[in-house]
Motif scaffolding. Structure first.
Motif, PDB file in Angstrom:
ATOM      1  N   THR A 112       1.654  -7.752   5.695  1.00 21.44           N
ATOM      2  CA  THR A 112       0.688  -7.902   6.786  1.00 21.44           C
ATOM      3  C   THR A 112       1.385  -8.330   8.073  1.00 21.44           C
ATOM      4  OG1 THR A 112       0.288 -10.244   6.360  1.00 21.44           O
ATOM      5  CG2 THR A 112      -1.079  -8.648   5.133  1.00 21.44           C
ATOM      6  N   ASP A 113       0.668  -8.219   9.182  1.00 23.62           N
ATOM      7  CA  ASP A 113       1.204  -8.706  10.455  1.00 23.62           C
ATOM      8  C   ASP A 113       1.557 -10.184  10.350  1.00 23.62           C
ATOM      9  OD1 ASP A 113       0.998  -6.250  11.681  1.00 23.62           O
ATOM     10  OD2 ASP A 113      -0.670  -6.801  12.985  1.00 23.62           O
ATOM     11  N   GLU A 114       0.681 -10.965   9.753  1.00 23.79           N
ATOM     12  CA  GLU A 114       0.921 -12.404   9.635  1.00 23.79           C
ATOM     13  C   GLU A 114       2.205 -12.677   8.847  1.00 23.79           C
ATOM     14  OE1 GLU A 114      -2.100 -10.913   8.849  1.00 23.79           O
ATOM     15  OE2 GLU A 114      -3.029 -11.470  10.753  1.00 23.79           O
ATOM     16  N   GLU A 115       2.410 -11.933   7.770  1.00 30.37           N
ATOM     17  CA  GLU A 115       3.626 -12.107   6.972  1.00 30.37           C
ATOM     18  C   GLU A 115       4.872 -11.712   7.766  1.00 30.37           C
ATOM     19  OE1 GLU A 115       1.862 -11.469   2.475  1.00 30.37           O
ATOM     20  OE2 GLU A 115       2.188  -9.704   3.731  1.00 30.37           O
ATOM     21  N   ILE A 116       4.765 -10.650   8.553  1.00 31.51           N
ATOM     22  CA  ILE A 116       5.897 -10.228   9.379  1.00 31.51           C
ATOM     23  C   ILE A 116       6.208 -11.301  10.418  1.00 31.51           C
ATOM     24  CG2 ILE A 116       6.678  -8.558  11.116  1.00 31.51           C
ATOM     25  CD1 ILE A 116       5.148  -6.399   9.522  1.00 31.51           C
ATOM     26  N   PHE A 117       5.192 -11.811  11.082  1.00 30.85           N
ATOM     27  CA  PHE A 117       5.403 -12.869  12.094  1.00 30.85           C
ATOM     28  C   PHE A 117       6.065 -14.085  11.452  1.00 30.85           C
ATOM     29  CE2 PHE A 117       2.534 -10.329  14.600  1.00 30.85           C
ATOM     30  CZ  PHE A 117       2.840 -10.636  15.925  1.00 30.85           C
ATOM     31  N   ALA A 118       5.704 -14.423  10.239  1.00 26.12           N
ATOM     32  CA  ALA A 118       6.289 -15.572   9.549  1.00 26.12           C
ATOM     33  C   ALA A 118       7.749 -15.324   9.175  1.00 26.12           C
ATOM     34  CB  ALA A 118       5.475 -15.899   8.301  1.00 26.12           C
ATOM     35  N   LEU A 119       8.104 -14.095   8.886  1.00 26.48           N
ATOM     36  CA  LEU A 119       9.479 -13.767   8.487  1.00 26.48           C
ATOM     37  C   LEU A 119      10.440 -13.672   9.652  1.00 26.48           C
ATOM     38  CD1 LEU A 119       8.848 -10.999   5.824  1.00 26.48           C
ATOM     39  CD2 LEU A 119       9.781 -13.294   5.420  1.00 26.48           C
ATOM     40  N   VAL A 120       9.944 -13.182  10.761  1.00 28.97           N
ATOM     41  CA  VAL A 120      10.813 -12.934  11.906  1.00 28.97           C
ATOM     42  C   VAL A 120      10.874 -14.193  12.715  1.00 28.97           C
ATOM     43  CG1 VAL A 120      11.175 -11.514  13.942  1.00 28.97           C
ATOM     44  CG2 VAL A 120      10.189 -10.513  11.922  1.00 28.97           C
TER      45      VAL A 120
END
Length: 163
Positions: A155-163
């Motif tokens: 998800t977008d939220e997961e991507i934001f958390a990873l980057v």
């Protein structure tokens, strides 16, 4: 063999290369790549490869088919460039090539020594993660730079958390 990378030398900026196509998971790779490029003060190269078509028609028909394929590529790149810049402060460079996708990726990486990382989206198909991601595991068929594979279901939220 890949030529020397110049991304960290004076007068150069690190580029992340993301492959744009019609796949459903492409948006995941673009989102990740845009955020990663922005966070690393890099540039984002978006590559769309027009597959070799049956352009062996009369010259006028061939020209029309090529123009239509290029127009479709430009529209898709514009859509994903808008997506990238809407989520991150990143400069996007759009590249259109014609040919086999793997060959065009390799050529672009060889030609542009600022490209430091390739971002691919993994497919969620029952047929596997897709031909480019699958080629990573084939012996002697690795890409010449580091590759980040973005899962299709992230998800977008997961991507934001990873980057």
């Amino acid at each position: 063999m890949v030529s020397k990378r110049l991304a960290n030398e004076e007068g150069h900026r690190r580029k992340l290369l993301v492959i744009v196509d019609e796949s459903a998971e492409c948006d995941r790779a673009v989102t990740f790549a845009a955020l990663r490029a922005a966070k690393s003060n890099g540039l984002l190269d978006m590559l769309y490869v027009i597959p070799p078509g049956d352009f062996q028609h009369w010259l006028g028909v061939e020209e029309i088919m090529r123009a239509e394929a290029r127009e479709a590529a430009e529209l898709m790149l514009a859509r994903y460039a808008d997506r990238a810049t809407s989520i991150a402060d990143v400069t996007v460079e759009k590249v259109i090539r014609e040919g086999q996708t793997r060959e065009q990726i390799d050529q672009l990486i060889e030609e542009d020594q600022d490209i430091a990382t390739l971002i691919l989206a993994a497919g969620s198909d029952k047929d596997g993660p897709g031909p480019l991601v699958s080629s990573l595991g084939a012996r002697g068929n690795a890409f010449p730079i580091p590759v980040t594979v973005v899962p299709a279901g992230i998800t977008d939220e997961e991507i934001f958390a990873l980057v």
